[in-house]
Design a protein around this motif. Sequence first.
Motif, PDB file in Angstrom:
ATOM      1  N   HIS A  44      -1.626   3.293  -6.105  1.00  0.00           N
ATOM      2  CA  HIS A  44      -0.750   4.124  -7.474  1.00  0.00           C
ATOM      3  C   HIS A  44       0.287   4.583  -6.451  1.00  0.00           C
ATOM      4  CE1 HIS A  44      -3.053   3.753 -10.492  1.00  0.00           C
ATOM      5  NE2 HIS A  44      -4.611   4.051  -9.323  1.00  0.00           N
ATOM      6  N   TYR A  45      -0.052   5.172  -4.892  1.00  0.00           N
ATOM      7  CA  TYR A  45       1.375   5.853  -4.534  1.00  0.00           C
ATOM      8  C   TYR A  45       2.597   4.594  -4.906  1.00  0.00           C
ATOM      9  CZ  TYR A  45      -1.254  10.232  -3.285  1.00  0.00           C
ATOM     10  OH  TYR A  45      -1.891  11.173  -3.167  1.00  0.00           O
ATOM     11  N   ARG A  46       2.274   3.228  -4.012  1.00  0.00           N
ATOM     12  CA  ARG A  46       3.137   2.281  -3.792  1.00  0.00           C
ATOM     13  C   ARG A  46       3.852   2.421  -5.249  1.00  0.00           C
ATOM     14  NH1 ARG A  46       3.600  -0.247   0.437  1.00  0.00           N
ATOM     15  NH2 ARG A  46       1.070  -0.757   1.695  1.00  0.00           N
ATOM     16  N   ARG A  47       3.414   2.603  -6.341  1.00  0.00           N
ATOM     17  CA  ARG A  47       4.153   2.230  -7.305  1.00  0.00           C
ATOM     18  C   ARG A  47       4.652   3.537  -8.428  1.00  0.00           C
ATOM     19  NH1 ARG A  47      -1.622   0.220 -11.102  1.00  0.00           N
ATOM     20  NH2 ARG A  47      -1.889  -1.257  -9.511  1.00  0.00           N
ATOM     21  N   ALA A  48       4.091   4.810  -7.572  1.00  0.00           N
ATOM     22  CA  ALA A  48       5.211   5.869  -7.849  1.00  0.00           C
ATOM     23  C   ALA A  48       6.761   5.526  -7.233  1.00  0.00           C
ATOM     24  CB  ALA A  48       4.201   7.242  -7.410  1.00  0.00           C
ATOM     25  N   LEU A  49       6.276   5.104  -5.520  1.00  0.00           N
ATOM     26  CA  LEU A  49       7.533   5.108  -4.628  1.00  0.00           C
ATOM     27  C   LEU A  49       8.256   4.264  -5.626  1.00  0.00           C
ATOM     28  CD1 LEU A  49       8.125   6.035  -2.512  1.00  0.00           C
ATOM     29  CD2 LEU A  49       7.631   5.455  -1.377  1.00  0.00           C
ATOM     30  N   GLU A  50       7.834   2.796  -5.851  1.00  0.00           N
ATOM     31  CA  GLU A  50       8.788   1.359  -6.400  1.00  0.00           C
ATOM     32  C   GLU A  50       9.236   2.348  -7.506  1.00  0.00           C
ATOM     33  OE1 GLU A  50       5.994  -0.785  -7.732  1.00  0.00           O
ATOM     34  OE2 GLU A  50       5.543  -1.957  -5.511  1.00  0.00           O
ATOM     35  N   ARG A  51       8.969   3.675  -8.243  1.00  0.00           N
ATOM     36  CA  ARG A  51       9.785   4.058  -9.731  1.00  0.00           C
ATOM     37  C   ARG A  51      10.308   4.945  -8.608  1.00  0.00           C
ATOM     38  NH1 ARG A  51       5.347   1.050 -10.552  1.00  0.00           N
ATOM     39  NH2 ARG A  51       5.056   0.492 -12.456  1.00  0.00           N
ATOM     40  N   ASP A  52      10.678   5.756  -7.831  1.00  0.00           N
ATOM     41  CA  ASP A  52      11.406   6.881  -7.362  1.00  0.00           C
ATOM     42  C   ASP A  52      10.660   6.731  -6.407  1.00  0.00           C
ATOM     43  OD1 ASP A  52      13.212   8.536  -7.094  1.00  0.00           O
ATOM     44  OD2 ASP A  52      11.711  10.028  -8.198  1.00  0.00           O
ATOM     45  N   ALA A  53      12.088   5.956  -5.078  1.00  0.00           N
ATOM     46  CA  ALA A  53      12.165   5.766  -3.799  1.00  0.00           C
ATOM     47  C   ALA A  53      12.505   7.357  -2.913  1.00  0.00           C
ATOM     48  CB  ALA A  53      13.841   4.911  -3.419  1.00  0.00           C
ATOM     49  N   GLY A  54      13.203   8.284  -3.827  1.00  0.00           N
ATOM     50  CA  GLY A  54      13.053   9.812  -3.292  1.00  0.00           C
ATOM     51  C   GLY A  54      12.344  10.901  -3.455  1.00  0.00           C
ATOM     52  N   LEU A  55      10.999  10.162  -4.063  1.00  0.00           N
ATOM     53  CA  LEU A  55      10.078  11.215  -4.024  1.00  0.00           C
ATOM     54  C   LEU A  55       9.458  10.849  -3.134  1.00  0.00           C
ATOM     55  CD1 LEU A  55       8.499  12.569  -6.480  1.00  0.00           C
ATOM     56  CD2 LEU A  55       7.247  10.660  -6.939  1.00  0.00           C
ATOM     57  N   VAL A  56       9.633  12.058  -2.881  1.00  0.00           N
ATOM     58  CA  VAL A  56       9.057  12.998  -1.382  1.00  0.00           C
ATOM     59  C   VAL A  56       7.497  12.345  -0.859  1.00  0.00           C
ATOM     60  CG1 VAL A  56       8.429  14.102   0.248  1.00  0.00           C
ATOM     61  CG2 VAL A  56      10.433  13.898  -0.471  1.00  0.00           C
ATOM     62  N   ALA A  57       6.548  13.611  -2.210  1.00  0.00           N
ATOM     63  CA  ALA A  57       5.103  12.780  -2.591  1.00  0.00           C
ATOM     64  C   ALA A  57       4.555  11.706  -2.712  1.00  0.00           C
ATOM     65  CB  ALA A  57       4.807  13.727  -3.704  1.00  0.00           C
ATOM     66  N   ALA A  58       5.509  10.853  -2.876  1.00  0.00           N
ATOM     67  CA  ALA A  58       4.579   9.452  -3.337  1.00  0.00           C
ATOM     68  C   ALA A  58       5.080   8.977  -1.161  1.00  0.00           C
ATOM     69  CB  ALA A  58       5.416   8.673  -4.111  1.00  0.00           C
ATOM     70  N   ARG A  59       6.029   8.856  -1.030  1.00  0.00           N
ATOM     71  CA  ARG A  59       6.544   8.452  -0.036  1.00  0.00           C
ATOM     72  C   ARG A  59       4.799   8.989   1.636  1.00  0.00           C
ATOM     73  NH1 ARG A  59      10.497   6.327   3.461  1.00  0.00           N
ATOM     74  NH2 ARG A  59      11.659   6.332   0.857  1.00  0.00           N
ATOM     75  N   ARG A  60       4.933  10.003   1.150  1.00  0.00           N
ATOM     76  CA  ARG A  60       4.276  10.948   2.173  1.00  0.00           C
ATOM     77  C   ARG A  60       2.612  10.322   1.781  1.00  0.00           C
ATOM     78  NH1 ARG A  60       5.318  15.900   0.609  1.00  0.00           N
ATOM     79  NH2 ARG A  60       5.914  16.443   2.185  1.00  0.00           N
ATOM     80  N   GLY A  61       2.044  10.629   0.000  1.00  0.00           N
ATOM     81  CA  GLY A  61       1.140   9.777  -0.153  1.00  0.00           C
ATOM     82  C   GLY A  61       0.952   8.253   0.564  1.00  0.00           C
ATOM     83  N   VAL A  62       1.745   7.747   0.976  1.00  0.00           N
ATOM     84  CA  VAL A  62       1.650   5.548   1.239  1.00  0.00           C
ATOM     85  C   VAL A  62       1.628   5.788   2.655  1.00  0.00           C
ATOM     86  CG1 VAL A  62       2.961   3.832   1.826  1.00  0.00           C
ATOM     87  CG2 VAL A  62       3.451   4.991  -0.637  1.00  0.00           C
ATOM     88  N   ILE A  63       2.022   7.202   3.157  1.00  0.00           N
ATOM     89  CA  ILE A  63       2.058   6.400   4.603  1.00  0.00           C
ATOM     90  C   ILE A  63       0.322   7.269   5.357  1.00  0.00           C
ATOM     91  CG2 ILE A  63       3.049   8.036   6.961  1.00  0.00           C
ATOM     92  CD1 ILE A  63       5.638   8.491   5.148  1.00  0.00           C
ATOM     93  N   HIS A  64       0.225   9.046   3.964  1.00  0.00           N
ATOM     94  CA  HIS A  64      -1.517   8.698   4.751  1.00  0.00           C
ATOM     95  C   HIS A  64      -2.334   8.350   4.224  1.00  0.00           C
ATOM     96  CE1 HIS A  64      -0.796  12.734   6.107  1.00  0.00           C
ATOM     97  NE2 HIS A  64      -0.094  13.425   5.599  1.00  0.00           N
ATOM     98  N   ALA A  65      -2.346   7.015   2.862  1.00  0.00           N
ATOM     99  CA  ALA A  65      -3.187   6.762   2.733  1.00  0.00           C
ATOM    100  C   ALA A  65      -3.126   4.960   4.306  1.00  0.00           C
ATOM    101  CB  ALA A  65      -2.664   5.423   1.338  1.00  0.00           C
ATOM    102  N   LEU A  66      -1.863   4.476   4.136  1.00  0.00           N
ATOM    103  CA  LEU A  66      -2.328   3.453   5.669  1.00  0.00           C
ATOM    104  C   LEU A  66      -2.789   3.932   6.467  1.00  0.00           C
ATOM    105  CD1 LEU A  66       1.280   1.980   5.256  1.00  0.00           C
ATOM    106  CD2 LEU A  66      -0.320   0.706   4.693  1.00  0.00           C
TER     107      LEU A  66
END
Length: 221
Positions: A127-149
Amino acid sequence: MPDAEDFTRIEALARSLQPGSVGHAYGPWLAARGAGLKDQAKAALGDFLNEALTWPEARRRDFVVWLDQASEQTGARRAITPHPLMTRLVLPTLWAWAEAEPADAMAHLLLARFHNWSLDDTSPLDHYRRALERDAGLVAARRGVIHALCDMVERNQHHLPVDYLGDRQRDAASMEEAASLAEGLPDAAERQDLIAHAAMLRDRALGLRSDGGLATYFFAR
């Protein structure tokens, strides 16, 4: 189960709601839940859902966004999102949002943040990846992918130094990705901390460190 601190935070949230605010209709449930009044809370939740399910789609979305913000504010996400609310309002609203606006990142971000494995087979990471793919500037999504990994790799390293539960090379690659993503975070201190943390987990995966697992588990909270 909520602890004493959760109940205190829930009561404080209920008191903070102003008439006409997005979350005001949820106030009676919060107040009863915070006071530990189970029967009153059950009735209040039923009344709220009966009302909320008649709301226009835009208002339901606004409520879910507010609920996410309130969850972050209180630190008690699961305590203020009971199962009936998730199954009848939160997730249906988010699934409908994602389907109606496939290019919108917010629905996917919130599906990650409200994630519950018993209700959604798609992982928070996806889900975080999909959010980041749609908005590369969305910091919460970027942070979410990092924490999930990092969460995934930490779990694989939980039994170190005795055993490694995952694929070491894949985990090392995941930590390289996490460090690369962290480079794009705007806060310097957070950026440095996460890059260092990912490097430590990568070195464990590659056998360059022999210390034990952390078991901090971002998504367990």
